[in-house]
Design an enzyme around this catalytic site. Structure first.
Site, PDB file in Angstrom:
ATOM      1  N   ASP A 227     -12.684 -23.958  -8.794  1.00 31.05           N
ATOM      2  CA  ASP A 227     -14.330 -24.059  -7.791  1.00 31.05           C
ATOM      3  C   ASP A 227     -15.605 -23.460  -8.701  1.00 31.05           C
ATOM      4  OD1 ASP A 227     -12.683 -25.991  -7.709  1.00 31.05           O
ATOM      5  OD2 ASP A 227     -13.542 -26.426  -5.242  1.00 31.05           O
TER       6      ASP A 227
ATOM      7  N   ASP B 130     -10.187 -18.865 -11.903  1.00 30.51           N
ATOM      8  CA  ASP B 130     -10.310 -19.544 -10.595  1.00 30.51           C
ATOM      9  C   ASP B 130     -10.573 -20.987 -10.963  1.00 30.51           C
ATOM     10  OD1 ASP B 130     -11.374 -20.102  -7.826  1.00 30.51           O
ATOM     11  OD2 ASP B 130     -13.635 -19.621  -8.244  1.00 30.51           O
TER      12      ASP B 130
END
Length: 457
Positions: free
Chosen positions: A196, A194
């Site tokens: 952020d 991922d």
């Protein structure tokens, strides 16, 4: 943790996204810090940035930081529902060191590392937030006497990446299969990252939740986030055709390659070719519809040029910027590293360690639209770590569908490990029985690096 997320909503035009300064700061006064992470942001008002970044109360990661253990009940409940699915954590290997927890790995000698403005990166990931309109330029966050230690990725895969070319297919209407030099018999493990709040801190800067959680100056934190967001959209609009491609966003850089006829673009004028990103079939990947073959070809030309720009500037994003913007970016990245206690530097240790293994691959899956995601990767200096072929946008199809595409690309014999902070990637990992390593704080990043060093991952 976060509440289950539905598939990301369709992005809304940037012009509708402006917010006032009071709205941005209102997040800071909230008594609750939301763990739900929409990987995108609302570009607020022209919030000025303080020039006193050097006076922040940021502190380095503790060298005796302990790692959060996954509760027995949580593991048991997940094991019952998904027998082969595991949540990874220190508990997986702590018995090897019964006398103490893993400590933070000392930073590399600053004399051997540089803050070179390498690779590319893009804006905040947007789950259900709108794409902000371009904001008025804000003053820099202030001079910083030191630069964050952001080691440059090794160039071990450079030849392979240069060899990758966008060879257009002949069958229109069919998405070209994702390709990569990593598809060979030696590949054993693929790490699905991922972006952020996992590799970088971004969305929580904009909302002020990071400042509230870690006791930072909210004005500095939010101001730094807004300045970075503004720079991300500027790069996406100016160099990556985001104004043209916002409404015909793709999951992967090669999704419209089959519509590319291979025409020489050396003297091609994109500004006068009559292409318009809006249209009734704007959301139909590479299917020939109302817009016609000519429209699809012009769309494919833009994606080909984006690939060329990314590959050219992935180790030198400063080359895309004016001298003033280049200096502003360097200061901004330094300020954000100070405010986030070297979060990116800590995450990079694991990314570079994985990259150094010839049998492993780093893949990025973000809910940010593809063009802003590429700009974000470049601006945060992650271009060498993530070849453009290894970046996927889940804005339209969700992370679970992205996982399916990646499994189709690399095969089922490969071991997949998912690393993230959000509910959406955890649920997707469960659906595919992939181990999930949760990132919620610095200690989780340190623990991840230790597990990689000890070959537990």
């Amino acid at each position: 943790m976060e509440e289950p997320q539905d598939l990301p909503e369709q992005p809304v035009k940037k012009a509708k996204m402006q917010e006032s300064r009071e709205q941005s700061l209102s997040h800071v006064s909230s008594t609750e810090v939301s763990d739900q992470k929409p990987e995108s942001s609302n570009l607020g008002s022209n919030l000025p940035m303080s020039s006193e970044t050097s006076t922040t109360n940021a502190s380095p990661v503790s060298t005796s930081s302990t790692v959060v253990n996954i509760s027995t009940s949580a593991v048991a409940s997940i094991s019952q529902e998904y027998p082969t699915y595991t949540i990874l954590g220190q508990s997986q290997y702590q018995t090897c060191y019964p006398s103490s927890g893993f400590g933070v790995v000392p930073p590399a000698d600053s004399s051997t590392e540089s803050m070179a403005l390498a690779t590319t990166t893009y804006p905040a990931e947007k789950p259900n937030t709108l794409v902000p309109a371009r904001a008025v330029q804000r003053p820099s966050s202030g001079d910083a006497s030191t630069s964050p230690l952001l080691p440059r990725a090794t160039a071990s895969k450079e030849l392979d990446e240069q060899a990758r070319k966008n060879i257009p297919g002949k069958n229109r209407g069919k998405r070209k299969a994702d390709t990569s030099s990593s598809q060979d018999s030696e590949l054993e493990r693929v790490f699905l990252w991922d972006l952020d709040e996992t590799i970088i801190i971004f969305h929580s800067l904009l909302t002020g939740s990071y400042a509230q959680k870690y006791g930072k100056d909210p004005t500095l934190v939010i101001g730094s986030g807004l300045s970075m967001e503004e720079m991300i959209f500027e790069v996406a609009d100016t160099h990556l055709f985001f104004n043209d491609l916002e409404e015909c966003d793709q999951v992967h850089i090669e999704d419209v390659a089959s519509d590319d006829n291979g025409q020489d673009l050396s003297n091609y004028n994109f500004s006068t070719d009559g292409f318009s990103g809006s249209g009734s079939n704007a959301n139909h990947s590479s299917s020939v519809g109302v817009q016609g073959v000519d429209w699809m070809r012009k769309l494919a030309f833009r994606y080909r040029r984006v690939r060329e720009i990314y590959n050219k500037y992935k180790t030198n994003v400063g080359g895309l910027l004016s001298p003033q913007k280049r200096e502003a970016l360097q200061r901004l990245r330094t300020d954000i590293e100070v405010l986030t206690d070297s979060w990116l530097e800590t995450a990079l240790k694991s990314l570079l360690l994985i990259q150094s293994r010839k049998n492993c691959e780093n893949i990025l899956i973000t809910t940010t639209q593809l063009m802003p995601a590429l700009a974000k990767v470049l601006l945060y200096g992650l271009g060498e770590v993530f070849p453009i072929e290894n970046i996927y946008s889940a804005t339209k199809i969700g992370k679970e569908s992205c996982f399916e595409r990646i499994v189709s690309r690399f095969g089922k014999k490969v071991t997949y490990v998912v690393i993230g902070d959000g509910r959406d990637e955890e649920v997707a990992a469960k659906q595919h029985n992939m181990p999930f390593w949760r990132i919620t704080n610095h200690a989780d990043l340190v623990s991840l690096h230790q597990a990689l060093e000890l070959d537990f991952l």
